[in-house]
Design a protein around this motif. Structure first.
Motif, PDB file in Angstrom:
ATOM      1  N   LEU A 243       0.812  -1.212   0.000  1.00 25.27           N
ATOM      2  CA  LEU A 243       0.000   0.000   0.000  1.00 25.27           C
ATOM      3  C   LEU A 243       0.850   1.269   0.000  1.00 25.27           C
ATOM      4  CD1 LEU A 243      -2.853  -1.043   2.442  1.00 25.27           C
ATOM      5  CD2 LEU A 243      -3.067  -0.608   0.003  1.00 25.27           C
ATOM      6  N   LYS A 244       2.015   1.215   0.623  1.00 24.49           N
ATOM      7  CA  LYS A 244       2.894   2.395   0.602  1.00 24.49           C
ATOM      8  C   LYS A 244       3.394   2.673  -0.812  1.00 24.49           C
ATOM      9  CE  LYS A 244       6.843   4.546   2.898  1.00 24.49           C
ATOM     10  NZ  LYS A 244       7.380   5.113   1.638  1.00 24.49           N
ATOM     11  N   LYS A 245       3.765   1.606  -1.519  1.00 26.52           N
ATOM     12  CA  LYS A 245       4.171   1.779  -2.927  1.00 26.52           C
ATOM     13  C   LYS A 245       3.016   2.324  -3.754  1.00 26.52           C
ATOM     14  CE  LYS A 245       7.648  -1.916  -3.184  1.00 26.52           C
ATOM     15  NZ  LYS A 245       7.962  -3.223  -3.842  1.00 26.52           N
ATOM     16  N   TRP A 246       1.814   1.766  -3.508  1.00 28.25           N
ATOM     17  CA  TRP A 246       0.647   2.264  -4.243  1.00 28.25           C
ATOM     18  C   TRP A 246       0.473   3.760  -3.983  1.00 28.25           C
ATOM     19  CZ3 TRP A 246      -3.611   5.056  -3.307  1.00 28.25           C
ATOM     20  CH2 TRP A 246      -4.573   5.112  -4.316  1.00 28.25           C
ATOM     21  N   LYS A 247       0.557   4.154  -2.717  1.00 31.63           N
ATOM     22  CA  LYS A 247       0.380   5.560  -2.359  1.00 31.63           C
ATOM     23  C   LYS A 247       1.424   6.435  -3.042  1.00 31.63           C
ATOM     24  CE  LYS A 247       0.364   8.605   1.697  1.00 31.63           C
ATOM     25  NZ  LYS A 247       1.597   9.345   1.387  1.00 31.63           N
ATOM     26  N   ASP A 248       2.676   6.002  -3.020  1.00 31.97           N
ATOM     27  CA  ASP A 248       3.754   6.799  -3.603  1.00 31.97           C
ATOM     28  C   ASP A 248       3.561   6.997  -5.108  1.00 31.97           C
ATOM     29  OD1 ASP A 248       4.915   6.986  -1.128  1.00 31.97           O
ATOM     30  OD2 ASP A 248       6.395   5.391  -1.475  1.00 31.97           O
ATOM     31  N   GLN A 249       3.021   5.970  -5.767  1.00 37.34           N
ATOM     32  CA  GLN A 249       2.935   6.011  -7.229  1.00 37.34           C
ATOM     33  C   GLN A 249       1.624   6.583  -7.762  1.00 37.34           C
ATOM     34  OE1 GLN A 249       4.275   2.471  -9.352  1.00 37.34           O
ATOM     35  NE2 GLN A 249       5.485   1.812  -7.583  1.00 37.34           N
ATOM     36  N   VAL A 255      -7.719   7.862  -5.437  1.00 40.00           N
ATOM     37  CA  VAL A 255      -8.029   7.402  -4.088  1.00 40.00           C
ATOM     38  C   VAL A 255      -8.385   5.924  -4.198  1.00 40.00           C
ATOM     39  CG1 VAL A 255      -9.689   7.524  -2.183  1.00 40.00           C
ATOM     40  CG2 VAL A 255      -8.802   9.623  -3.190  1.00 40.00           C
ATOM     41  N   LEU A 256      -7.880   5.111  -3.257  1.00 49.26           N
ATOM     42  CA  LEU A 256      -8.163   3.679  -3.255  1.00 49.26           C
ATOM     43  C   LEU A 256      -9.192   3.365  -2.178  1.00 49.26           C
ATOM     44  CD1 LEU A 256      -7.439   0.772  -4.251  1.00 49.26           C
ATOM     45  CD2 LEU A 256      -5.748   0.701  -2.403  1.00 49.26           C
ATOM     46  N   LEU A 257     -10.323   2.790  -2.599  1.00 46.73           N
ATOM     47  CA  LEU A 257     -11.323   2.290  -1.659  1.00 46.73           C
ATOM     48  C   LEU A 257     -11.121   0.788  -1.511  1.00 46.73           C
ATOM     49  CD1 LEU A 257     -14.552   4.071  -3.019  1.00 46.73           C
ATOM     50  CD2 LEU A 257     -12.850   4.953  -1.397  1.00 46.73           C
ATOM     51  N   THR A 258     -10.956   0.312  -0.281  1.00 49.40           N
ATOM     52  CA  THR A 258     -10.768  -1.121  -0.060  1.00 49.40           C
ATOM     53  C   THR A 258     -12.033  -1.700   0.565  1.00 49.40           C
ATOM     54  OG1 THR A 258      -9.799  -0.825   2.142  1.00 49.40           O
ATOM     55  CG2 THR A 258      -8.293  -0.800   0.268  1.00 49.40           C
ATOM     56  N   ARG A 259     -12.570  -2.712  -0.116  1.00 41.72           N
ATOM     57  CA  ARG A 259     -13.827  -3.323   0.314  1.00 41.72           C
ATOM     58  C   ARG A 259     -13.596  -4.813   0.524  1.00 41.72           C
ATOM     59  NH1 ARG A 259     -19.248  -1.839   1.738  1.00 41.72           N
ATOM     60  NH2 ARG A 259     -20.630  -3.545   1.206  1.00 41.72           N
ATOM     61  N   MET A 260     -13.438  -5.223   1.785  1.00 39.29           N
ATOM     62  CA  MET A 260     -13.214  -6.622   2.099  1.00 39.29           C
ATOM     63  C   MET A 260     -14.543  -7.372   2.149  1.00 39.29           C
ATOM     64  SD  MET A 260      -9.926  -6.834   2.333  1.00 39.29           S
ATOM     65  CE  MET A 260      -9.855  -5.536   1.071  1.00 39.29           C
ATOM     66  N   ASN A 267      -8.981  -6.509  10.640  1.00 39.94           N
ATOM     67  CA  ASN A 267      -9.183  -5.078  10.813  1.00 39.94           C
ATOM     68  C   ASN A 267      -7.922  -4.373  10.348  1.00 39.94           C
ATOM     69  OD1 ASN A 267     -11.821  -4.991  12.072  1.00 39.94           O
ATOM     70  ND2 ASN A 267     -10.865  -5.973  13.837  1.00 39.94           N
ATOM     71  N   PHE A 268      -7.972  -3.788   9.159  1.00 40.62           N
ATOM     72  CA  PHE A 268      -6.777  -3.197   8.564  1.00 40.62           C
ATOM     73  C   PHE A 268      -6.554  -1.776   9.067  1.00 40.62           C
ATOM     74  CE2 PHE A 268      -8.261  -6.403   5.553  1.00 40.62           C
ATOM     75  CZ  PHE A 268      -7.099  -7.130   5.356  1.00 40.62           C
ATOM     76  N   ASP A 269      -5.300  -1.449   9.227  1.00 37.70           N
ATOM     77  CA  ASP A 269      -4.915  -0.118   9.695  1.00 37.70           C
ATOM     78  C   ASP A 269      -4.348   0.667   8.518  1.00 37.70           C
ATOM     79  OD1 ASP A 269      -4.103   2.136  10.981  1.00 37.70           O
ATOM     80  OD2 ASP A 269      -2.489   1.181  12.132  1.00 37.70           O
ATOM     81  N   PHE A 270      -5.104   1.664   8.043  1.00 34.75           N
ATOM     82  CA  PHE A 270      -4.656   2.482   6.909  1.00 34.75           C
ATOM     83  C   PHE A 270      -4.255   3.888   7.367  1.00 34.75           C
ATOM     84  CE2 PHE A 270      -7.950  -0.375   4.903  1.00 34.75           C
ATOM     85  CZ  PHE A 270      -7.035  -1.213   4.297  1.00 34.75           C
ATOM     86  N   SER A 271      -3.964   4.012   8.665  1.00 35.44           N
ATOM     87  CA  SER A 271      -3.693   5.344   9.206  1.00 35.44           C
ATOM     88  C   SER A 271      -2.463   6.005   8.580  1.00 35.44           C
ATOM     89  CB  SER A 271      -3.508   5.260  10.730  1.00 35.44           C
ATOM     90  OG  SER A 271      -2.463   4.348  11.066  1.00 35.44           O
ATOM     91  N   GLY A 272      -1.532   5.224   8.070  1.00 37.37           N
ATOM     92  CA  GLY A 272      -0.339   5.799   7.464  1.00 37.37           C
ATOM     93  C   GLY A 272      -0.518   6.220   6.026  1.00 37.37           C
ATOM     94  N   ASP A 274      -2.748   8.529   4.925  1.00 36.94           N
ATOM     95  CA  ASP A 274      -3.129   9.940   4.816  1.00 36.94           C
ATOM     96  C   ASP A 274      -4.323  10.181   3.904  1.00 36.94           C
ATOM     97  OD1 ASP A 274      -0.915  10.622   6.426  1.00 36.94           O
ATOM     98  OD2 ASP A 274       0.411  10.588   4.683  1.00 36.94           O
ATOM     99  N   GLY A 275      -5.352   9.344   4.016  1.00 38.95           N
ATOM    100  CA  GLY A 275      -6.557   9.546   3.223  1.00 38.95           C
ATOM    101  C   GLY A 275      -6.487   9.026   1.805  1.00 38.95           C
ATOM    102  N   ALA A 276      -5.317   8.551   1.386  1.00 37.59           N
ATOM    103  CA  ALA A 276      -5.195   8.008   0.030  1.00 37.59           C
ATOM    104  C   ALA A 276      -5.884   6.661  -0.080  1.00 37.59           C
ATOM    105  CB  ALA A 276      -3.725   7.869  -0.360  1.00 37.59           C
ATOM    106  N   VAL A 277      -5.966   5.940   1.056  1.00 42.14           N
ATOM    107  CA  VAL A 277      -6.654   4.651   1.112  1.00 42.14           C
ATOM    108  C   VAL A 277      -7.771   4.762   2.139  1.00 42.14           C
ATOM    109  CG1 VAL A 277      -6.422   2.181   1.572  1.00 42.14           C
ATOM    110  CG2 VAL A 277      -4.512   3.439   0.532  1.00 42.14           C
ATOM    111  N   ILE A 278      -8.981   4.402   1.729  1.00 43.33           N
ATOM    112  CA  ILE A 278     -10.147   4.485   2.608  1.00 43.33           C
ATOM    113  C   ILE A 278     -10.766   3.099   2.724  1.00 43.33           C
ATOM    114  CG2 ILE A 278     -12.401   5.552   2.985  1.00 43.33           C
ATOM    115  CD1 ILE A 278     -11.486   7.875   1.190  1.00 43.33           C
ATOM    116  N   ASP A 279     -10.917   2.621   3.963  1.00 41.52           N
ATOM    117  CA  ASP A 279     -11.540   1.314   4.189  1.00 41.52           C
ATOM    118  C   ASP A 279     -13.056   1.481   4.131  1.00 41.52           C
ATOM    119  OD1 ASP A 279     -12.254  -1.223   4.891  1.00 41.52           O
ATOM    120  OD2 ASP A 279     -11.546  -1.108   6.965  1.00 41.52           O
TER     121      ASP A 279
END
Length: 394
Positions: A243-249, A255-260, A267-272, A274-279
């Motif tokens: 996800l960090k690589k995805w964010k950088d690129q 914006v990436l929406l992740t739908r499990m 329970n995924f932690d996307f706090s790092g 910065d809003g680029a990934v939203i659960d």
């Protein structure tokens, strides 16, 4: 272990529930009452929601009620939807006496269908992976192949109507579910929104999710793996791209929406990020995520059938394709040949496709057009109407 815990773990509560349910089911039907459930009474979503909303508007003479898990109370309160909490005294007074049930998954095995009740099973997806009796070896926890098949046949014998999105699914459903009742081949009611939405609906969802103006949206919606679990009903999942690589690129543009899947326990932690990934795993209605997304990334989930109604790009990230196809489930058709978008197996391939997404152009793809003709030709925005007319007999 406490005495109460032992009692809860024993078969006694189910036996008591079964007896109470059967007794109440002997009372006369409430002929204008329809009870709805979605995904084990935990969601206000899917085809049961679409049918409910159609009936609320067009069949006001019916009493429409949701059977809900007590943990979902806030969700139904927020939507202003009438409900009764599952397994409460009121529920035992109401649910067994309703003339109609509308559901999209199996009910608990101890729950008999009372005489005179009409059970409408909408199911919850067009099948790619094998289902029900077609699964040769079951890898799920808490059951084995024989028990799984026996339970499925017991459940399907209760259905009076089964909703099918297309002729392809009708053939599979009849065999895989051992279903002898009436199939309503109507398209999926849940997909009516995908042809009936307005741009204002998209703006509302974007605002609710905090998606900045000008950003494009990709939706990542993978399914669960039968063999990778913590316990019955709780499956593991590990991201197969960084996800960090995805964010950088990509986060400058996307914006990436992740739908499990609802069975995935993580329970995924996307706090790092910065809003680029939203659960959005707990977002109430995936249809609203479809209409808001410019691109879908998935694997073997049935979401790609629904999303193709929109005619937007789809990428298949099938990093474990050989194992899933050959060992876990098996497929009903050769997805490698018929997919309405590219299949990738590595992070590098996935990122390359995203980087060059403009080349996909589904509107010019013969494979995409053929896919839509086979699977979504009935999706014209009137499926809920057809289903309601069928099970009400008018």
């Amino acid at each position: 272990m406490s005495v109460m815990h032992k009692i809860k773990k024993s078969a006694l509560p189910q036996w008591i529930f079964h007896v109470a349910f059967r007794v109440m089911g002997l009372l006369p039907r409430k002929k204008k009452t329809v009870f709805f459930e979605s995904f084990h009474a935990k969601q206000y979503s899917d085809s049961p929601r679409a049918i409910y909303e159609y009936m609320r508007k067009h069949r006001p003479e019916y009493r429409l009620v949701w059977s809900i898990d007590k943990r979902s109370t806030e969700l139904f309160e927020r939507h202003g939807v009438p409900y009764v909490k599952r397994f409460t005294p009121k529920w035992f007074m109401e649910f067994p006496r309703a003339k109609y049930w509308v559901n999209n998954v199996r009910l608990p095995g101890w729950m008999p269908k009372p005489p005179g009740t009409i059970y409408v099973q909408t199911w919850h997806g067009t099948p790619l992976k094998k289902l029900g009796l077609d699964i040769e070896t079951v890898h799920m926890p808490g059951t084995d192949t024989d028990n799984y098949r026996r339970n499925f046949l017991s459940e399907s014998s209760k259905w009076d109507f089964l909703v099918s999105p297309n002729a392809y699914s009708t053939n599979i459903f009849k065999r895989a579910f051992g279903f002898k009742g009436e199939v309503i081949e109507s398209g999926y009611p849940r997909n009516d929104l995908l042809t009936n939405f307005a741009e204002s609906d998209v703006r509302t969802v974007r605002k609710a999710l905090g998606i900045p103006d000008g950003k494009k949206v990709m939706l990542y919606a993978p399914t669960w793996r039968d063999h990778d679990f913590y316990e019955k009903g709780k499956y593991k999942f590990e991201f197969q791209f960084d996800l960090k690589k995805w964010k950088d690129q990509f986060s400058d543009e996307w914006v990436l929406l992740t739908r499990m899947h609802y069975l995935i326990a993580e329970n995924f932690d996307f706090s790092g990020c910065d809003g680029a990934v939203i659960d959005v795993s707990h977002y109430p209605d995936i249809r609203e995520l479809y209409i808001t997304s410019d691109l879908l990334i998935t694997d073997y989930s049935s979401v790609f059938f629904d999303y193709s109604v929109l005619g937007r790009p789809i990428v298949f990230y099938m990093y474990d394709l050989d194992q899933y196809r050959d060992q876990l489930r098996g497929f009903y058709f050769a997805i490698e040949e018929e997919a309405p978008g590219p299949i990738v197996r590595t992070e590098r391939e996935l990122f390359d496709v995203i980087r060059n997404i403009g080349r996909l152009q589904p509107e010019k793809s013969e494979a995409y057009r053929k896919f839509q003709k086979t699977f979504t030709s009935l999706e014209d925005g009137h499926a809920a109407e057809r289903v309601v007319n069928a099970f009400l007999g008018s």
